[in-house]
Design a protein around this motif. Structure first.
Motif, PDB file in Angstrom:
ATOM      1  N   ARG A 143       0.798  -1.015   0.146  1.00  0.00           N
ATOM      2  CA  ARG A 143      -0.143  -0.091  -0.030  1.00  0.00           C
ATOM      3  C   ARG A 143       0.896   1.307  -0.016  1.00  0.00           C
ATOM      4  NH1 ARG A 143      -5.599  -0.110   2.863  1.00  0.00           N
ATOM      5  NH2 ARG A 143      -6.457  -2.003   1.945  1.00  0.00           N
ATOM      6  N   LEU A 144       0.377   2.238  -0.776  1.00  0.00           N
ATOM      7  CA  LEU A 144       1.096   3.526  -0.793  1.00  0.00           C
ATOM      8  C   LEU A 144       0.095   4.622  -0.603  1.00  0.00           C
ATOM      9  CD1 LEU A 144       4.024   5.036  -1.660  1.00  0.00           C
ATOM     10  CD2 LEU A 144       2.642   5.314  -3.777  1.00  0.00           C
ATOM     11  N   SER A 145       0.285   5.377   0.067  1.00  0.00           N
ATOM     12  CA  SER A 145      -0.760   6.669   0.218  1.00  0.00           C
ATOM     13  C   SER A 145      -0.046   7.995  -0.123  1.00  0.00           C
ATOM     14  CB  SER A 145      -1.221   6.615   1.720  1.00  0.00           C
ATOM     15  OG  SER A 145      -1.767   5.525   1.998  1.00  0.00           O
ATOM     16  N   VAL A 146      -0.681   8.556  -0.937  1.00  0.00           N
ATOM     17  CA  VAL A 146      -0.315  10.017  -1.247  1.00  0.00           C
ATOM     18  C   VAL A 146      -1.438  11.117  -0.958  1.00  0.00           C
ATOM     19  CG1 VAL A 146       1.179   9.054  -3.292  1.00  0.00           C
ATOM     20  CG2 VAL A 146      -0.915   9.737  -3.616  1.00  0.00           C
ATOM     21  N   ASP A 202       2.213  14.823  -6.253  1.00  0.00           N
ATOM     22  CA  ASP A 202       1.685  13.924  -5.155  1.00  0.00           C
ATOM     23  C   ASP A 202       2.729  13.735  -4.392  1.00  0.00           C
ATOM     24  OD1 ASP A 202       2.248  10.846  -6.492  1.00  0.00           O
ATOM     25  OD2 ASP A 202       1.818  12.639  -7.826  1.00  0.00           O
ATOM     26  N   THR A 203       2.649  13.455  -3.080  1.00  0.00           N
ATOM     27  CA  THR A 203       3.508  13.224  -2.105  1.00  0.00           C
ATOM     28  C   THR A 203       3.186  11.992  -1.052  1.00  0.00           C
ATOM     29  OG1 THR A 203       4.254  15.397  -1.909  1.00  0.00           O
ATOM     30  CG2 THR A 203       4.900  14.082  -0.279  1.00  0.00           C
ATOM     31  N   MET A 204       4.113  11.301  -0.870  1.00  0.00           N
ATOM     32  CA  MET A 204       3.798  10.083  -0.061  1.00  0.00           C
ATOM     33  C   MET A 204       3.548  10.337   1.093  1.00  0.00           C
ATOM     34  SD  MET A 204       6.117   6.552   0.656  1.00  0.00           S
ATOM     35  CE  MET A 204       6.902   7.345   1.938  1.00  0.00           C
ATOM     36  N   THR A 205       2.569   9.966   1.830  1.00  0.00           N
ATOM     37  CA  THR A 205       2.215   9.975   3.284  1.00  0.00           C
ATOM     38  C   THR A 205       2.637   8.800   3.971  1.00  0.00           C
ATOM     39  OG1 THR A 205       0.043   9.571   2.732  1.00  0.00           O
ATOM     40  CG2 THR A 205       0.453  11.922   2.809  1.00  0.00           C
ATOM     41  N   LYS A 206       2.391   7.580   3.310  1.00  0.00           N
ATOM     42  CA  LYS A 206       2.786   6.393   3.900  1.00  0.00           C
ATOM     43  C   LYS A 206       2.935   5.266   2.926  1.00  0.00           C
ATOM     44  CE  LYS A 206       0.610   3.164   7.122  1.00  0.00           C
ATOM     45  NZ  LYS A 206      -0.424   2.688   7.998  1.00  0.00           N
ATOM     46  N   GLY A 207       3.993   4.513   3.142  1.00  0.00           N
ATOM     47  CA  GLY A 207       4.247   3.563   2.109  1.00  0.00           C
ATOM     48  C   GLY A 207       5.619   3.114   2.238  1.00  0.00           C
ATOM     49  N   ALA A 208       6.099   2.248   1.188  1.00  0.00           N
ATOM     50  CA  ALA A 208       7.293   1.496   1.331  1.00  0.00           C
ATOM     51  C   ALA A 208       8.576   2.401   1.120  1.00  0.00           C
ATOM     52  CB  ALA A 208       7.532   0.584   0.185  1.00  0.00           C
ATOM     53  N   PHE A 209       8.565   3.668   0.658  1.00  0.00           N
ATOM     54  CA  PHE A 209       9.790   4.295   0.299  1.00  0.00           C
ATOM     55  C   PHE A 209       9.886   4.938   1.478  1.00  0.00           C
ATOM     56  CE2 PHE A 209       7.774   4.393  -3.992  1.00  0.00           C
ATOM     57  CZ  PHE A 209       8.756   4.044  -4.793  1.00  0.00           C
ATOM     58  N   PRO A 218      14.304   3.014   1.662  1.00  0.00           N
ATOM     59  CA  PRO A 218      14.387   3.011   3.054  1.00  0.00           C
ATOM     60  C   PRO A 218      15.536   1.930   3.394  1.00  0.00           C
ATOM     61  CG  PRO A 218      12.680   1.543   2.481  1.00  0.00           C
ATOM     62  CD  PRO A 218      13.013   2.343   1.300  1.00  0.00           C
ATOM     63  N   PHE A 219      15.988   1.743   4.646  1.00  0.00           N
ATOM     64  CA  PHE A 219      16.999   0.611   5.025  1.00  0.00           C
ATOM     65  C   PHE A 219      18.546   0.909   4.848  1.00  0.00           C
ATOM     66  CE2 PHE A 219      13.256  -1.896   3.664  1.00  0.00           C
ATOM     67  CZ  PHE A 219      12.719  -2.209   4.952  1.00  0.00           C
ATOM     68  N   GLY A 220      18.880   2.502   4.886  1.00  0.00           N
ATOM     69  CA  GLY A 220      20.029   2.734   4.756  1.00  0.00           C
ATOM     70  C   GLY A 220      21.029   2.083   3.512  1.00  0.00           C
ATOM     71  N   ILE A 221      22.225   1.728   3.881  1.00  0.00           N
ATOM     72  CA  ILE A 221      22.997   1.355   2.630  1.00  0.00           C
ATOM     73  C   ILE A 221      22.519   0.156   2.016  1.00  0.00           C
ATOM     74  CG2 ILE A 221      24.409  -0.393   4.239  1.00  0.00           C
ATOM     75  CD1 ILE A 221      25.846   1.943   1.383  1.00  0.00           C
ATOM     76  N   TYR A 233      13.604  -0.066 -12.373  1.00  0.00           N
ATOM     77  CA  TYR A 233      12.193  -0.463 -12.168  1.00  0.00           C
ATOM     78  C   TYR A 233      11.153   0.553 -12.244  1.00  0.00           C
ATOM     79  CZ  TYR A 233       8.010  -2.707 -10.188  1.00  0.00           C
ATOM     80  OH  TYR A 233       6.726  -3.214 -10.118  1.00  0.00           O
ATOM     81  N   MET A 234      11.593   1.865 -11.458  1.00  0.00           N
ATOM     82  CA  MET A 234      10.629   3.148 -11.164  1.00  0.00           C
ATOM     83  C   MET A 234      10.403   3.831 -12.728  1.00  0.00           C
ATOM     84  SD  MET A 234       9.068   2.459  -8.629  1.00  0.00           S
ATOM     85  CE  MET A 234       8.139   4.168  -8.988  1.00  0.00           C
ATOM     86  N   MET A 235      11.847   3.869 -13.208  1.00  0.00           N
ATOM     87  CA  MET A 235      11.761   4.426 -14.583  1.00  0.00           C
ATOM     88  C   MET A 235      11.048   3.792 -15.853  1.00  0.00           C
ATOM     89  SD  MET A 235      13.268   6.847 -16.505  1.00  0.00           S
ATOM     90  CE  MET A 235      14.833   7.572 -15.796  1.00  0.00           C
TER      91      MET A 235
END
Length: 135
Positions: A46-49, A62-69, A96-99, A112-114
Motif C-alpha cells: 500500500r502507498l498513500s499519497v 503528489d507526495t507519499m504520506t505512507k508507504g514502502a519508500f 529505506p534501509f540505509g546502505i 524499475y521505477m523508470m
C-alpha cells in the motif's frame, strides 16, 4: 488524464493497482488523499499519497504520506508547445534501509521505477491522442 484515478488504474494494470481509500475515481484535486494497493516485486503493498501542490492546468504534485519508500514525491509538469501538450514527470524517491536500500536502489529500483513511469506515460500518450471518454 494524468490526474484521472481511473486512467491510472488502467495504465498500471500489470501491478493490479487499485485505489482502495480516499479518492478512488475521477480527477485528483488539491488536498485529495489516495491509498493505492499494488503488487511490486511479488509483494502486495500500500502507498498513500496526497495531492500537495496544484496549479491547473500546468502542474500538480503528489507526495507519499505512507508507504514502502523512505520518501517519495512526484511532480507532473504540463506546457503547451506548437499546439501540443507536453508533460514532464519528475519523480523523487528515497529507498529505506540505509546502505542496503541505496544498493537496492542502484541495482534494481531506479530502473524499475523508470520503466514503470515510461510504460504508464506511453499509454497516457496513446489514449490522449485518441478520442476517449477517460479524459
Amino acid at each position: 488524464m494524468a490526474r484521472n484515478v481511473d486512467f491510472h488504474k488502467l495504465s498500471v494494470a500489470n501491478t493490479n493497482e487499485e485505489a482502495v481509500a480516499g479518492r478512488t475515481s475521477g480527477l485528483c484535486e488539491l488536498g485529495d488523499r489516495i491509498t493505492w494497493e499494488a503488487t511490486h516485486f511479488g509483494i502486495r503493498q500500500r502507498l498513500s499519497v496526497e495531492i500537495t501542490k496544484f496549479e491547473k492546468p500546468y502542474f500538480f504534485e503528489d507526495t507519499m504520506t505512507k508507504g514502502a519508500f523512505k520518501s517519495m514525491r512526484h511532480e507532473h509538469h504540463f506546457s503547451f508547445e506548437n499546439g501540443l501538450t507536453v508533460m514532464k514527470d519528475e519523480f523523487y524517491f528515497e529507498a529505506p534501509f540505509g546502505i542496503i536500500g541505496k544498493i537496492f536502489n542502484a541495482l534494481i529500483l531506479k530502473k524499475y521505477m523508470m520503466t514503470f513511469l515510461l510504460q504508464r506515460n506511453a499509454l497516457l500518450k496513446e489514449l490522449a491522442e485518441k478520442d476517449t471518454s477517460i479524459k
